[in-house]
Write a protein that holds these residues in place. Structure first.
Motif, mmCIF file in Angstrom:
data_model
loop_
_atom_site.group_PDB
_atom_site.id
_atom_site.type_symbol
_atom_site.label_atom_id
_atom_site.label_comp_id
_atom_site.label_asym_id
_atom_site.label_seq_id
_atom_site.Cartn_x
_atom_site.Cartn_y
_atom_site.Cartn_z
ATOM 1 N N PHE A 1 1.731 3.305 9.442
ATOM 2 C CA PHE A 1 2.178 4.357 8.527
ATOM 3 C C PHE A 1 3.711 4.415 8.484
ATOM 4 C CE2 PHE A 1 -1.822 7.217 9.185
ATOM 5 C CZ PHE A 1 -2.479 6.601 8.139
ATOM 6 N N ARG A 2 4.329 4.374 9.658
ATOM 7 C CA ARG A 2 5.798 4.428 9.708
ATOM 8 C C ARG A 2 6.410 3.213 9.014
ATOM 9 N NH1 ARG A 2 4.815 6.069 14.945
ATOM 10 N NH2 ARG A 2 5.373 4.019 15.749
ATOM 11 N N THR A 3 5.857 2.047 9.290
ATOM 12 C CA THR A 3 6.386 0.818 8.702
ATOM 13 C C THR A 3 6.268 0.833 7.186
ATOM 14 O OG1 THR A 3 5.827 -0.422 10.696
ATOM 15 C CG2 THR A 3 6.172 -1.704 8.681
ATOM 16 N N LYS A 4 5.128 1.299 6.696
ATOM 17 C CA LYS A 4 4.905 1.349 5.249
ATOM 18 C C LYS A 4 5.553 2.570 4.601
ATOM 19 C CE LYS A 4 0.564 -1.158 4.798
ATOM 20 N NZ LYS A 4 -0.772 -1.044 4.185
ATOM 21 N N ARG A 5 6.119 3.443 5.438
ATOM 22 C CA ARG A 5 6.740 4.687 4.970
ATOM 23 C C ARG A 5 5.732 5.521 4.165
ATOM 24 N NH1 ARG A 5 10.298 0.528 4.868
ATOM 25 N NH2 ARG A 5 12.244 0.770 6.008
ATOM 26 N N THR A 6 4.541 5.653 4.751
ATOM 27 C CA THR A 6 3.465 6.419 4.128
ATOM 28 C C THR A 6 3.807 7.905 4.176
ATOM 29 O OG1 THR A 6 1.889 4.749 4.906
ATOM 30 C CG2 THR A 6 0.977 6.888 4.221
ATOM 31 N N PRO A 7 3.734 8.585 3.035
ATOM 32 C CA PRO A 7 4.029 10.025 3.011
ATOM 33 C C PRO A 7 3.092 10.815 3.934
ATOM 34 C CG PRO A 7 3.902 9.134 0.783
ATOM 35 C CD PRO A 7 3.411 8.053 1.715
ATOM 36 N N ASP A 8 3.619 11.913 4.483
ATOM 37 C CA ASP A 8 2.859 12.732 5.433
ATOM 38 C C ASP A 8 1.517 13.190 4.873
ATOM 39 O OD1 ASP A 8 4.881 12.464 7.291
ATOM 40 O OD2 ASP A 8 5.770 14.433 6.865
ATOM 41 N N GLU A 9 1.486 13.590 3.598
ATOM 42 C CA GLU A 9 0.240 14.084 3.004
ATOM 43 C C GLU A 9 -0.817 12.984 2.980
ATOM 44 O OE1 GLU A 9 3.158 13.894 0.724
ATOM 45 O OE2 GLU A 9 3.879 15.543 1.945
ATOM 46 N N GLU A 10 -0.390 11.763 2.689
ATOM 47 C CA GLU A 10 -1.323 10.638 2.649
ATOM 48 C C GLU A 10 -1.809 10.294 4.060
ATOM 49 O OE1 GLU A 10 -1.590 6.100 0.839
ATOM 50 O OE2 GLU A 10 0.199 7.296 0.464
ATOM 51 N N ARG A 11 -0.907 10.349 5.024
ATOM 52 C CA ARG A 11 -1.295 10.117 6.427
ATOM 53 C C ARG A 11 -2.387 11.097 6.835
ATOM 54 N NH1 ARG A 11 3.991 9.019 10.183
ATOM 55 N NH2 ARG A 11 5.125 7.725 8.720
ATOM 56 N N GLU A 12 -2.141 12.360 6.545
ATOM 57 C CA GLU A 12 -3.092 13.401 6.933
ATOM 58 C C GLU A 12 -4.438 13.190 6.246
ATOM 59 O OE1 GLU A 12 -4.448 16.196 9.333
ATOM 60 O OE2 GLU A 12 -2.424 15.372 9.441
ATOM 61 N N THR B 1 -3.261 1.731 2.200
ATOM 62 C CA THR B 1 -1.992 2.439 2.048
ATOM 63 C C THR B 1 -0.939 1.532 1.431
ATOM 64 O OG1 THR B 1 -1.473 1.965 4.367
ATOM 65 C CG2 THR B 1 -2.338 4.155 3.870
ATOM 66 N N ARG B 2 -0.196 2.098 0.527
ATOM 67 C CA ARG B 2 0.849 1.362 -0.189
ATOM 68 C C ARG B 2 2.036 1.087 0.738
ATOM 69 N NH1 ARG B 2 3.016 3.329 -5.879
ATOM 70 N NH2 ARG B 2 1.245 2.066 -6.458
ATOM 71 N N ASN B 3 2.628 -0.074 0.551
ATOM 72 C CA ASN B 3 3.844 -0.429 1.280
ATOM 73 C C ASN B 3 5.023 0.117 0.478
ATOM 74 O OD1 ASN B 3 5.962 -1.548 2.634
ATOM 75 N ND2 ASN B 3 5.285 -3.652 2.438
ATOM 76 N N ASN B 4 5.682 1.120 1.033
ATOM 77 C CA ASN B 4 6.793 1.773 0.343
ATOM 78 C C ASN B 4 8.151 1.278 0.826
ATOM 79 O OD1 ASN B 4 5.336 3.641 -1.384
ATOM 80 N ND2 ASN B 4 4.695 4.620 0.508
ATOM 81 N N GLY B 5 8.260 -0.002 1.109
ATOM 82 C CA GLY B 5 9.594 -0.497 1.399
ATOM 83 C C GLY B 5 9.742 -1.497 2.514
#
Length: 102
Positions: free
Chosen positions: A69-80, A20-24
């Motif tokens: 997921f929360r830390t990386k700000r992973t989008p909901d669709e990607e989490r699912e 998962t990408r780190n979004n911030g």
């Protein structure tokens, strides 16, 4: 828990964290919210190496994954997507643990 492939579960969870990408998240946030949870997941994997994974342990691992997921700000669709992947390869899902979607 029955019909759980613990090796596949841990492999899928750790692969998800790595993929998962780190979004911030900055370096300190990344350390606390990704590196530390991943380390705890590896510790749970070692603790359960010679026995069946418990429901509590599987739930803890999914909670730790959710932290990443929360830390990386992973989008909901990607989490699912990743949660469905983990369930498909291992048999562990939020539903099998009696947990609703976040």
């Amino acid at each position: 828990m029955t019909d759980i492939d613990a090796a596949a579960f841990f492999a899928a969870v750790l692969k998800t964290i790595a993929s998962t990408r780190n979004n911030g998240a900055g370096p300190e946030e990344h350390s606390q919210g990704v590196v530390e949870p991943a380390g705890r997941i590896r510790a749970v994997e070692q603790e359960a190496a010679d026995r069946r994974l418990t429901t509590g342990e599987a739930g803890e691992v999914l909670d730790l994954l959710e932290t990443t997921f929360r830390t990386k700000r992973t989008p909901d669709e990607e989490r699912e997507y990743y949660l469905q992947y983990i369930e498909k390869v291992s048999g562990v899902s939020r539903a099998s643990l009696g947990v609703s979607a976040p």
